[in-house]
Enzyme design. Structure first.
Site, PDB file in Angstrom:
ATOM      1  N   CYS A   3       0.860  -1.187   0.000  1.00  0.00           N
ATOM      2  CA  CYS A   3       0.000   0.000   0.000  1.00  0.00           C
ATOM      3  C   CYS A   3       0.892   1.230   0.000  1.00  0.00           C
ATOM      4  O   CYS A   3       2.067   1.143  -0.375  1.00  0.00           O
ATOM      5  CB  CYS A   3      -0.993  -0.028   1.164  1.00  0.00           C
ATOM      6  SG  CYS A   3      -0.253   0.014   2.807  1.00  0.00           S
ATOM      7  N   ARG A   9      -3.384  -0.623   5.474  1.00  0.00           N
ATOM      8  CA  ARG A   9      -3.982  -1.713   4.702  1.00  0.00           C
ATOM      9  C   ARG A   9      -3.078  -2.931   4.544  1.00  0.00           C
ATOM     10  O   ARG A   9      -3.497  -4.061   4.823  1.00  0.00           O
ATOM     11  CB  ARG A   9      -4.400  -1.197   3.314  1.00  0.00           C
ATOM     12  CG  ARG A   9      -5.537  -0.199   3.349  1.00  0.00           C
ATOM     13  CD  ARG A   9      -5.694   0.544   2.036  1.00  0.00           C
ATOM     14  NE  ARG A   9      -4.570   1.435   1.790  1.00  0.00           N
ATOM     15  CZ  ARG A   9      -4.399   2.163   0.698  1.00  0.00           C
ATOM     16  NH1 ARG A   9      -5.283   2.072  -0.275  1.00  0.00           N
ATOM     17  NH2 ARG A   9      -3.368   2.956   0.577  1.00  0.00           N
ATOM     18  N   ASP A 117      -8.304   3.859   1.093  1.00  0.00           N
ATOM     19  CA  ASP A 117      -7.319   4.235   2.101  1.00  0.00           C
ATOM     20  C   ASP A 117      -8.043   4.736   3.352  1.00  0.00           C
ATOM     21  O   ASP A 117      -8.725   5.754   3.304  1.00  0.00           O
ATOM     22  CB  ASP A 117      -6.436   5.342   1.504  1.00  0.00           C
ATOM     23  CG  ASP A 117      -5.317   5.738   2.440  1.00  0.00           C
ATOM     24  OD1 ASP A 117      -5.339   5.307   3.616  1.00  0.00           O
ATOM     25  OD2 ASP A 117      -4.425   6.471   1.993  1.00  0.00           O
TER      26      ASP A 117
END
Ligand code: 4NP
Length: 149
Positions: A3, A9, A117
């Site tokens: 990420c 994440r 996100d």
């Protein structure tokens, strides 16, 4: 698992996939395309979300994705389209580009959907991310186990 920051994440994706694969057979790691959080533990909200679901990700430390990862890993799963572009830009060989896939394409084939996100949002964003990653990692783990018995 890649990420941007490697604190929200991809640590969840790493923890989830590793827990679904037989131990000592696969190496699952994560990294960020950015360098802002190198050396840091995952975000407290990711740690809490994982913990609620019986997953411990506190041993992870953020690192930056490097071109060397194309040699060291067989599969590179990115969380969103911007991560995809950043990682592809570092690939010098066609065989390396082929290793890069959007992680939600296992769940929604060909749709190129982003794992949103959650960094600037609330705790429920992390819960949603966890659910998406859990579902896609179930499919992914099954595929990997079938491919590498
Ligand atoms: P991640 O989330 O890419 O899922 O780890 C982010 C973490 C930090 C930042 C952006 C996204 N940041 O801008 O610092």
């Amino acid at each position: 698992m890649v990420c941007l920051g490697n604190i929200c994440r991809s640590p969840l994706a790493e923890g989830l996939l590793a827990a679904k694969l037989p131990p000592n057979k696969f190496i699952v790691d994560s990294a960020g395309t950015g360098n802002y959080h190198i050396g840091k533990q995952p975000d407290q909200r990711s740690i809490m979300t994982a913990q609620k679901n019986g997953l411990d990700i506190t041993n992870q430390k953020a690192r930056q994705f490097t071109a060397r990862d194309f040699e060291e890993f067989d599969y590179i799963y990115v969380m969103d389209n911007s991560n995809y572009d950043d990682v592809i830009e570092l690939a010098k060989k066609e065989e390396h580009k082929k290793k890069v896939q959007l992680i939600l394409n296992d769940l929604f084939p060909g749709d190129n959907v982003d794992v949103p996100d959650p960094y600037y949002g609330l705790q429920n964003g992390f819960d949603m991310v966890y659910e998406m990653l859990d579902e896609t990692c179930n499919i992914l783990a099954k595929k990997l186990i079938e491919k590498h018995p």
